[in-house]
Write a protein that holds these residues in place. Sequence first.
Motif: not given
Length: 913
Positions: A99, A102, A314, A321
Amino acid sequence: MKSAMPTILRRFIGPAMMILAASHPAPAATLYVAPHGNDAWSGRVAEPNAARTDGPLATLAGARDAVRKLKTAGPLDEPLRIVVADGRYSMHETLVLTPADSGTAACPIRYEAAPGAAPRFTGGRLITEFTRGDDGVWTARVPDVATGEWYFEQLWVNGRRAVRARSPNKFYYHIAAKVDRGIDPATGQVADLTNRAFRARVENLESLRSVPSARLSDVTLVTYHSWETSRSRLAGADPDSGTVVVTAGIPWGFAYWGANCRYHLENFRAALDEPGEWFLDRDGTLSYLPRPDEDMPTASVIAPVLDQFVRIEGEPDEGRFVEHVTIKGLGFEHGQYVLPPTGHADGQAEVTIESAIVADGARHVAIEDCEVKHVGTHAVWFRRGCRDCRIQRCWLDDLGGGGVMIGQTRVDLDKPDTQTSHIVCDNNIVHGAARIHQGAIGVWIGHSGHNQVTHNDISDQYYTGISVGWSWGYRPTISVQNKIEFNHIHHLGWGVLSDMGGVYTLGLSQGTTVSNNVIHDVYSYDRYGRGGWGLYNDEGSTGMILENNLVYRVKTGTYHQHYGRENIVRNNILACSMDGQIQRSRVEEHLSFTLANNLIYWDQGPLISAGRINDDNVKLERNLYFDASGAAVDFQGLTLAQRQEKGWDLGSLIEDPLFVDPANGDFRLRSESPAAKVGFQPFDYTKAGLYGDAEWVSIPSRFTYPPVEFAPLPPLPPPLQIDDDFEFTPVGSPPADAEVNVENHGDLIHVTDETAAGGVRSVKIQDAPGLQAVFNPHLVYKPNYTSGQARCRFDLRLDPGAVLFHEWRSWDVSPYRIGPSLWIRDGKLTVADHPLVDLPVGQWFQIEIAAPVGTDADGKWDLTVTLPGETPRRFPGLAVANPDFKNHTWIGWCSMATDKTAFYLDNVRLKNE
């Protein structure tokens, strides 16, 4: 794949942009990776500076770490690109994205090829310094294998997968019998070896005598189980007795489908006897026998080290996520797979094999224009807790497993964040899959819904093209609203596995559509009826629409529903199946499916390949049927007019649809076609498959395939000899070497000690009311007699009301041919509806049948019935049911009662004289 950009532009724009980037540092929104880079540099410039103190990064992991460093200064305020230069990269570690890696919707992160570039990341290692032996085998020393630091089970020579040395080189050996108890090689003690051991034919194990006991576990046993294979490590093999024991049990066992289960052995030096084969010894010696077009001093020989290229980690259980990340234009190749010490076996679809690129907890993650080739596992898997992700325009080729996996085999219905849904798999090539794990699938959807599988070209593998759903029966599932549309699915099976479909479905599937696909050349092993279908609704498939599909040139049927509810099959072209066109295997107390507005055209086999259509719980209407062989169309004993008198097949016709050139795959309709009479709406089936620029779309045309007879059935298994009094089979177990077919609704087939003709045990075959198939339960042997005289003798004992049907068949052709056949009902034995003998109830008697078979078959058979205390009654020269009965490949005892009753079978002797 390279960009679709014309070559001349790639040559100009690519270098020009690189020169520009090298002279001007990039903004923070761009980082560079190059083969000559250094992960200690900033990655802000595409080329090293003069002092070599800064320049591009060297690895994808280095780029990821640089992105993390950038993000420590604060959130991204613009999109971030990691631009990867052309060239080859040795990949020594998996790119793991968490995560923390991201992007956002406004500021996504892209790992992408530089314009015009096609960077390749290899997880393999080049092996050199081969020397030629006197026998033509070339060898090389691999020191890391000798020290135990490395081991590999795949090898590529000049980009082509080499064959792990195997025996036999073509087709299979056949298991003689399963072994349930014996000496466990691991302990030296007697143990339960159920699903771990079998007896081979001793001549097939001779080549294992040269394998040292310390190397035996490196020998791999590959066993074929109808729609799956298992891969086992040997624990013991005795060439004298023929006993083989593996390190761990397998789900389907070694005789689930009866005797003569197929197998082959691989990875031992004595099997290295065919060009293209290789063998790796634990002492570090790699041996290879080159193909005629390979020059070993100049050949590129690569073995894999890395087993996974990208892992997206994730944390869906915690609601964290990996989001808004794209991987574009990168190639990944040479991925590792090593068989675990306990071997590998799945019940279906190779669902526990890992993937070269795997995502858990991904949101808005895209894989575009990438290649995954030459790997030992699946290619890409959106596994757990993934949503709104996509794989587009990717080329997945030469795979040990399948192409794209979506979802899981188990889900928690109360935790939606852990479920996978809304995945797009569009415009991809999946070719040359299942090279190690033969039961793998082109695109697999498990417990997952709202996915789109569209415009893919899927070909050249051994099992199903696209599989949707993972629920047997009518249990709740989330596999709904999936779209399987505009795919080109072809050249599947190759005569290796069975029970497959171009598109295969399982379970409740409301809102799922299977439409506008083109499916052809699906060719299963299918020796005993488990087939290769075009469209296949398996157990519990419900609420689906299958329309505007073109299905042709398949093995067992263009459409098959095992059982399901209220599916709609309409406006399809269903043509030229080899063994029959339509199959409905189970009748249930609801509407199975509606088959309407279809063009059904064939030139061999029957219209209905198996099952039953003459009842009210299946609806056929407004279809156009035509048998181009000139034979009358048979609706399982009825004419079309007779069906329509019963209210079935209303609006249907028997007329030639007038395709332009069906023999060559042109199913356009001529202007004078009668198809409109049944409401058929023409559709443009050429839209199925890839779309985009001409270079991309043309790639599948480079693959070559033999014509429809490309996968001839292997020779029949060796003849089976049975002499079984069942005294050594545990009570409650099925008889050894037989295939038993029960529905487990009060019916059974097992060894019992209730009664016996001699000794204390026999086989009890008990019927029950309300079974789906009247011929269940039934017991089968597969003798495979192709010449001489076949003789079968058995003892029987009837309970009151028992109904028995006994038959011999040639099931190596389709439809099968019936040989000797008899009925027992109401206490009478009848042949061809002629009563021959009154039989006792509650007493043992004996039946013996003899018939010339195969090349010696003459259409006659002899029957002998011996009742208690009486002289044998002989009935010579009876006519077989079908004069084309030849090879004796199937013999069965079927209970045909509809109430609870039983008969007992003992002292079965089956031999070929």
